[in-house]
Design a protein around this motif. Structure first.
Motif, PDB file in Angstrom:
ATOM      1  N   ALA A 122       0.853  -1.194   0.000  1.00  0.00           N
ATOM      2  CA  ALA A 122       0.000   0.000   0.000  1.00  0.00           C
ATOM      3  C   ALA A 122       0.883   1.236   0.000  1.00  0.00           C
ATOM      4  CB  ALA A 122      -0.921  -0.013   1.217  1.00  0.00           C
ATOM      5  N   TRP A 123       0.418   2.255  -0.728  1.00  0.00           N
ATOM      6  CA  TRP A 123       1.090   3.555  -0.777  1.00  0.00           C
ATOM      7  C   TRP A 123       0.069   4.663  -0.563  1.00  0.00           C
ATOM      8  CZ3 TRP A 123       1.918  -0.267  -4.472  1.00  0.00           C
ATOM      9  CH2 TRP A 123       3.201  -0.847  -4.483  1.00  0.00           C
ATOM     10  N   VAL A 124       0.568   5.764  -0.109  1.00  0.00           N
ATOM     11  CA  VAL A 124      -0.252   6.961   0.067  1.00  0.00           C
ATOM     12  C   VAL A 124       0.311   8.047  -0.822  1.00  0.00           C
ATOM     13  CG1 VAL A 124      -1.074   8.708   1.686  1.00  0.00           C
ATOM     14  CG2 VAL A 124      -0.848   6.332   2.421  1.00  0.00           C
ATOM     15  N   LEU A 125      -0.572   8.670  -1.621  1.00  0.00           N
ATOM     16  CA  LEU A 125      -0.153   9.716  -2.542  1.00  0.00           C
ATOM     17  C   LEU A 125      -0.194  11.070  -1.836  1.00  0.00           C
ATOM     18  CD1 LEU A 125      -2.041   8.626  -5.792  1.00  0.00           C
ATOM     19  CD2 LEU A 125       0.271   8.047  -5.067  1.00  0.00           C
ATOM     20  N   PRO A 126       0.704  11.957  -2.207  1.00  0.00           N
ATOM     21  CA  PRO A 126       0.682  13.299  -1.594  1.00  0.00           C
ATOM     22  C   PRO A 126      -0.509  14.109  -2.091  1.00  0.00           C
ATOM     23  CG  PRO A 126       2.331  13.217  -3.332  1.00  0.00           C
ATOM     24  CD  PRO A 126       1.819  11.814  -3.189  1.00  0.00           C
ATOM     25  N   GLN A 127      -0.889  15.116  -1.312  1.00  0.00           N
ATOM     26  CA  GLN A 127      -1.981  16.010  -1.702  1.00  0.00           C
ATOM     27  C   GLN A 127      -1.550  16.846  -2.908  1.00  0.00           C
ATOM     28  OE1 GLN A 127      -4.983  16.214  -0.576  1.00  0.00           O
ATOM     29  NE2 GLN A 127      -5.084  15.549   1.565  1.00  0.00           N
TER      30      GLN A 127
END
Length: 450
Positions: free
Chosen positions: A125-130
């Motif tokens: 899992a990854w989280v993308l920047p705003q």
């Protein structure tokens, strides 16, 4: 300067303890809420992701997966804005630029897939920047991408995670401030209500116990503090009664002893042998002087003399002139301007006792006045051989004399320094003795500056 974390006063200790405990409680509360919000975020984002992965796997097995359109297709862009994107392929997709790994989400998704009997491998899992859009940021929350390998095929799901705990932090900060105001202010008021009478009690306890007309302390504060003040007032009243009885007894003793001594001296005047008569008269005079000194020591601090503002420089010069007129070697060395609040007659008596000792045991006395911190010090120095430390400690006790190491000339009853010490203590000061740097003994009376 040494920093002291734990305050000394009652109010400071109560406020500090409550503030620390409240901070610890709020920190524990914040940790629990942050953990709960994190679990809620994982449950919301991970649950939706698992559901879409299972749906994608089912649709792929039934051949219902729609073909991927090109990224430039307007319909594809509109569809991506309406719902999360589901991607499937034979190889793992590349990591999006700027994305950061989120292992807790991948572990959570893998656990849920295992609970659903889905054989998933290599879950990441990854989280993308705003990213700003049209002059403002995206909707609250973060975009997450989860990739899982199921049956030799990779499925990637793009979804939204709830917003982080920034709002929770702000809420807890305001909640802590409100709690501080609601708790610390009443505690400070209660502590002040208890500490104010205790401060008055402390000042009264430090005052001279020989003062007969001391005003009783007002009984204020909590019940236990009022009980303490009531007991102190009764205790001080008993002391005043005992001192008054002592004064009456000493007056009677002095009268009963002086009368026969005076009568005895009159009778001694009739003795024909001049040598014997002189010795008897000298013995009677010595007994009378000793009785006077004993009564003076016992009555130190008593009397109705009122405290006044005294200029020490003028007082020292006046005393030195009186002794010079008597033919004694007394002089003034260094004098600075300093004023104290004391009873003039008692202070004169204390200084005269010190000067008499200096003239008797050191053949001369030198007077000086100096300022040290917030005290004015009157120094009476002589040129005698000095004393040992043990003799200095014992010399201020009643009937103690230092003649073994000083002049063998006949002295008094050994009460002069004791009287001076009691007078200095009664005026809020202290008497100290020390050997001078140039020899001799220095007697110092230190008093608070007016």
């Amino acid at each position: 300067m040494r920093f002291r974390l734990w305050p000394k006063s009652l109010i400071g200790q109560l406020v500090f303890a409550v503030a620390v405990m409240l901070f610890v409680a709020q920190a524990v509360n914040f940790a629990l809420l942050a953990r709960g919000m994190k679990q809620q975020m994982l449950a919301h984002g991970g649950g939706m992701t698992v559901a879409r992965i299972i749906d994608a796997v089912d649709r792929y097995e039934r051949g219902l997966i729609e073909p991927q359109r090109q990224r430039g297709d307007p319909r594809e862009r509109r569809r991506q804005r309406r719902e999360p994107r589901v991607w499937t392929g034979d190889a793992a997709p590349p990591v999006p630029p700027g994305a950061s790994a989120m292992p807790e989400l991948s572990d959570y998704v893998a656990t849920l897939l295992g609970d659903a009997n889905v054989d998933a491998r290599d879950v990441k899992a990854w989280v993308l920047p705003q990213r700003p859009r049209f002059g403002r940021t995206e909707l609250p929350g973060r975009t997450a991408i989860v990739v899982a390998e199921v049956g030799g095929r990779y499925y990637a799901v793009r979804g939204r995670l709830p917003a982080s705990g920034n709002r929770l932090q702000g809420f807890l900060v305001w909640q802590t401030l409100v709690l501080y105001l609601l708790l610390l202010i009443p505690i400070m008021i209660i502590a002040w209500r208890a500490a104010a009478p205790l401060r008055d009690l402390t000042r009264a306890a430090r005052s001279n116990p020989a003062v007969r007309d001391a005003i009783p302390i007002d009984e204020e504060g909590p019940s236990d503090v009022r009980d303490l003040i009531r007991a102190f007032n009764a205790y001080r009243a008993r002391i005043a009664t005992m001192l008054a009885d002592k004064d009456r007894m000493l007056g009677a003793v002095g009268h009963d002893l002086r009368t026969p001594l005076a009568s005895l001296r009159v009778r001694v005047e009739g003795v024909e042998d001049d040598r014997l008569r002189d010795k008897m008269i000298a013995s009677i005079d010595e007994m009378t002087a000793m009785l006077t000194d004993i009564l003076a020591l016992a009555r130190t601090g008593a009397g109705n003399e009122v405290q006044e503002r005294i200029e020490l420089s003028a007082l020292v010069c006046e005393l030195a002139e009186d002794y010079v007129e008597q033919g004694k070697n007394v002089a003034v060395d260094n004098v600075v301007q300093a004023a104290v609040v004391a009873r003039p007659m008692l202070l004169r008596r204390a200084l005269r006792n010190l000067i008499d000792n200096g003239v008797t045991y050191g053949s001369r006395a030198r007077l000086s006045v100096r300022l040290v911190a917030d005290q004015a010090q009157v120094v009476v120095a002589d040129d005698g051989p000095g004393l040992t430390d043990e003799q200095i400690r014992a010399l201020v006790e009643p009937f103690a004399r230092g003649e073994q190491s000083r002049n063998r000339a006949t002295g008094g009853a050994g009460l002069g320094l004791s009287i001076a010490r009691e007078i200095a203590a009664g005026e809020g000061g202290a008497l100290s003795l020390a050997n001078g740097a140039q020899g001799g003994l220095e007697a110092v009376i230190a008093l608070p500056i007016a």
